[in-house]
Design a protein around this motif. Structure first.
Motif, short mmCIF file in Angstrom:
data_model
loop_
_atom_site.label_atom_id
_atom_site.label_comp_id
_atom_site.label_asym_id
_atom_site.label_seq_id
_atom_site.Cartn_x
_atom_site.Cartn_y
_atom_site.Cartn_z
N GLY A 15 0.82 -1.20 0.00
CA GLY A 15 0.00 0.00 0.00
C GLY A 15 0.85 1.25 0.00
O GLY A 15 2.07 1.18 0.12
N VAL A 16 0.19 2.37 -0.14
CA VAL A 16 0.87 3.65 -0.16
C VAL A 16 1.46 3.96 1.22
O VAL A 16 1.02 3.40 2.23
CB VAL A 16 -0.08 4.79 -0.60
CG1 VAL A 16 -0.48 4.64 -2.05
CG2 VAL A 16 -1.30 4.87 0.30
N HIS A 67 -5.23 12.23 3.88
CA HIS A 67 -4.98 11.46 5.10
C HIS A 67 -3.51 11.07 5.23
O HIS A 67 -2.96 11.08 6.33
CB HIS A 67 -5.88 10.22 5.15
CG HIS A 67 -7.24 10.50 5.67
ND1 HIS A 67 -8.24 10.99 4.88
CD2 HIS A 67 -7.75 10.39 6.91
CE1 HIS A 67 -9.32 11.17 5.61
NE2 HIS A 67 -9.06 10.81 6.84
N ILE A 68 -2.88 10.74 4.14
CA ILE A 68 -1.46 10.40 4.18
C ILE A 68 -0.65 11.59 4.68
O ILE A 68 0.21 11.45 5.55
CB ILE A 68 -0.96 9.95 2.80
CG1 ILE A 68 -1.62 8.62 2.40
CG2 ILE A 68 0.55 9.83 2.77
CD1 ILE A 68 -1.44 8.26 0.94
N TYR A 72 1.73 11.95 8.02
CA TYR A 72 3.16 12.27 7.88
C TYR A 72 3.34 13.73 7.48
O TYR A 72 3.80 14.03 6.38
CB TYR A 72 3.81 11.36 6.83
CG TYR A 72 3.93 9.93 7.27
CD1 TYR A 72 4.93 9.55 8.17
CD2 TYR A 72 3.06 8.97 6.79
CE1 TYR A 72 5.03 8.24 8.58
CE2 TYR A 72 3.17 7.64 7.19
CZ TYR A 72 4.15 7.29 8.08
OH TYR A 72 4.25 5.98 8.49
N PRO A 73 3.01 14.67 8.36
CA PRO A 73 3.04 16.09 7.98
C PRO A 73 4.44 16.64 7.69
O PRO A 73 4.57 17.64 6.98
CB PRO A 73 2.43 16.79 9.20
CG PRO A 73 2.64 15.84 10.33
CD PRO A 73 2.59 14.47 9.74
N LYS A 74 5.48 16.00 8.18
CA LYS A 74 6.83 16.51 7.97
C LYS A 74 7.44 16.06 6.65
O LYS A 74 8.49 16.55 6.24
CB LYS A 74 7.74 16.11 9.13
CG LYS A 74 7.33 16.76 10.43
CD LYS A 74 8.24 16.40 11.57
CE LYS A 74 7.75 17.06 12.84
NZ LYS A 74 8.62 16.77 13.97
N LEU A 75 6.80 15.10 5.98
CA LEU A 75 7.31 14.63 4.69
C LEU A 75 6.65 15.42 3.57
O LEU A 75 5.51 15.84 3.66
CB LEU A 75 7.02 13.13 4.51
CG LEU A 75 7.66 12.20 5.53
CD1 LEU A 75 7.28 10.76 5.21
CD2 LEU A 75 9.17 12.35 5.54
N ASN A 76 7.39 15.61 2.49
CA ASN A 76 6.88 16.34 1.33
C ASN A 76 6.21 15.35 0.37
O ASN A 76 6.76 15.02 -0.67
CB ASN A 76 8.01 17.10 0.65
CG ASN A 76 7.50 17.97 -0.48
OD1 ASN A 76 6.34 18.35 -0.50
ND2 ASN A 76 8.37 18.26 -1.44
N LEU A 77 5.04 14.86 0.74
CA LEU A 77 4.34 13.86 -0.05
C LEU A 77 3.36 14.57 -0.98
O LEU A 77 2.19 14.77 -0.66
CB LEU A 77 3.63 12.86 0.86
CG LEU A 77 4.57 12.06 1.77
CD1 LEU A 77 3.79 11.24 2.78
CD2 LEU A 77 5.48 11.18 0.95
N TYR A 81 4.11 12.64 -6.26
CA TYR A 81 4.86 11.54 -5.63
C TYR A 81 3.93 10.37 -5.29
O TYR A 81 4.25 9.21 -5.56
CB TYR A 81 5.58 12.03 -4.37
CG TYR A 81 6.34 10.93 -3.67
CD1 TYR A 81 7.61 10.57 -4.11
CD2 TYR A 81 5.77 10.23 -2.61
CE1 TYR A 81 8.30 9.54 -3.49
CE2 TYR A 81 6.46 9.20 -1.99
CZ TYR A 81 7.73 8.87 -2.43
OH TYR A 81 8.40 7.84 -1.82
N LEU A 82 2.78 10.68 -4.72
CA LEU A 82 1.84 9.63 -4.35
C LEU A 82 1.25 8.94 -5.58
O LEU A 82 0.97 7.74 -5.55
CB LEU A 82 0.76 10.18 -3.43
CG LEU A 82 1.30 10.64 -2.06
CD1 LEU A 82 0.23 11.40 -1.28
CD2 LEU A 82 1.82 9.46 -1.25
#
Length: 126
Positions: A15-16, A67-68, A72-77, A81-82
């Motif tokens: 999964g993602v 939701h992702i 993970y608010p500190k990641l640049n998603l 990218y997703l």
């Protein structure tokens, strides 16, 4: 069937990022399954999920981009990218026995839905 010598069914989870794979694997292992998180979302190998063995069941966890990012608010998603992760996961999603959207679900609820799906597929632990 890929069950081990103790007849524990092998469950692969893909999964993602942030969809709950590691939490679900831990919970299924505690219930007597042989569960493994497969990092398919980071691999260009479409069928990495069955590299070592074809599992008794493949579980696909998904989550919305919003939701992702909350998880993970500190990641640049970024959406881009997703989208790349989902493209890498396309083969496993096509072959998944269980597909679960984890938005707004607790880990308990994800576990319950997975167990129910596995039972419908005839995959049960000890």
């Amino acid at each position: 069937m890929a069950s081990d010598a103790n007849n524990a069914p092998t469950i692969h989870i893909v999964g993602v990022c942030g969809s709950g794979k590691s939490s679900l694997a831990r919970r299924l292992n505690q219930r007597g399954y042989q569960a493994r998180q497969i990092s398919q979302e980071h691999s260009g190998v479409p069928d990495l999920w069955r590299w070592r063995c074809t599992p008794d069941a493949l579980v696909y966890l998904d989550a919305s981009n919003e939701h992702i990012r909350q998880r993970y608010p500190k990641l640049n998603l970024t959406d881009e990218y997703l989208a790349t992760e989902r493209k890498r996961l396309a083969h496993s999603r096509e072959h998944a026995d269980c597909i679960i959207l984890t938005d707004d679900l607790t880990p308990d609820q994800v576990e319950e839905r997975t167990i129910a799906c596995l039972k419908r597929k005839g995959v049960t632990s000890g």
